[in-house]
Design a protein around this motif. Structure first.
Motif, PDB file in Angstrom:
ATOM      1  N   ARG A 203       0.827  -1.207   0.000  1.00 33.38           N
ATOM      2  CA  ARG A 203       0.000   0.000   0.000  1.00 33.38           C
ATOM      3  C   ARG A 203       0.862   1.257   0.000  1.00 33.38           C
ATOM      4  O   ARG A 203       0.557   2.216  -0.696  1.00 33.38           O
TER       5      ARG A 203
ATOM      6  N   LEU B  97       2.340   1.705  -3.463  1.00 38.12           N
ATOM      7  CA  LEU B  97       1.309   2.166  -4.384  1.00 38.12           C
ATOM      8  C   LEU B  97       0.997   3.635  -4.154  1.00 38.12           C
ATOM      9  O   LEU B  97       0.881   4.413  -5.106  1.00 38.12           O
ATOM     10  N   PHE B  98       0.887   4.036  -2.896  1.00 42.08           N
ATOM     11  CA  PHE B  98       0.622   5.435  -2.566  1.00 42.08           C
ATOM     12  C   PHE B  98       1.756   6.332  -3.062  1.00 42.08           C
ATOM     13  O   PHE B  98       1.518   7.389  -3.641  1.00 42.08           O
TER      14      PHE B  98
ATOM     15  N   ALA C  29       3.807   5.706  -5.538  1.00 43.00           N
ATOM     16  CA  ALA C  29       3.765   5.736  -7.003  1.00 43.00           C
ATOM     17  C   ALA C  29       2.670   6.674  -7.495  1.00 43.00           C
ATOM     18  O   ALA C  29       2.870   7.442  -8.448  1.00 43.00           O
ATOM     19  N   LEU C  30       1.500   6.638  -6.874  1.00 41.15           N
ATOM     20  CA  LEU C  30       0.409   7.539  -7.265  1.00 41.15           C
ATOM     21  C   LEU C  30       0.759   8.991  -6.980  1.00 41.15           C
ATOM     22  O   LEU C  30       0.451   9.888  -7.768  1.00 41.15           O
ATOM     23  N   LEU C  31       1.412   9.230  -5.849  1.00 38.34           N
ATOM     24  CA  LEU C  31       1.835  10.581  -5.504  1.00 38.34           C
ATOM     25  C   LEU C  31       2.852  11.104  -6.517  1.00 38.34           C
ATOM     26  O   LEU C  31       2.758  12.250  -6.965  1.00 38.34           O
TER      27      LEU C  31
ATOM     28  N   ALA D 221       3.182  10.087  -9.653  1.00 37.92           N
ATOM     29  CA  ALA D 221       2.473  10.285 -10.919  1.00 37.92           C
ATOM     30  C   ALA D 221       1.683  11.586 -10.903  1.00 37.92           C
ATOM     31  O   ALA D 221       1.648  12.326 -11.888  1.00 37.92           O
ATOM     32  N   ALA D 222       1.038  11.894  -9.781  1.00 40.54           N
ATOM     33  CA  ALA D 222       0.283  13.142  -9.663  1.00 40.54           C
ATOM     34  C   ALA D 222       1.214  14.345  -9.728  1.00 40.54           C
ATOM     35  O   ALA D 222       0.903  15.347 -10.374  1.00 40.54           O
TER      36      ALA D 222
END
Length: 86
Positions: A11, A14-15, A17-19, A21-22
């Motif tokens: 988790r 993933l968090f 990676a999303l951060l 990407a944003a």
């Protein structure tokens, strides 16, 4: 020794990676919006004759000659090769 990825670690990854990407989604358009350095404008008189140019050629050299008018066509030039500078 057996290495296993726990749900908590997955988790967090993933968090992160999303951060990332944003953040790249916000930064990339800002850096991409910079004006091109090889934009060249050609100016025309009322009869369609070229009367001047201003801007930068495809190699980044400043172009400035003639007169500027309301009738202009601006575009970005692209080069396949630029001669070496001395």
């Amino acid at each position: 020794m057996k290495h296993a990825i726990t749900r908590s670690t997955a988790r967090k990854a993933l968090f992160a990676a999303l951060l990332l990407a944003a953040a790249l989604g916000v930064i990339a358009p800002v850096t991409e919006a910079a004006p091109p350095t090889n934009q060249l404008c050609t100016y025309y008189d009322d009869f369609g004759n070229v009367v001047g140019q201003s801007g930068y050629d495809c190699c980044g050299n400043k172009v400035e000659w003639g007169v500027t008018t309301k009738r202009a066509e601006c575009y970005v030039e692209n080069c396949l090769w630029c001669p070496p500078t001395e």
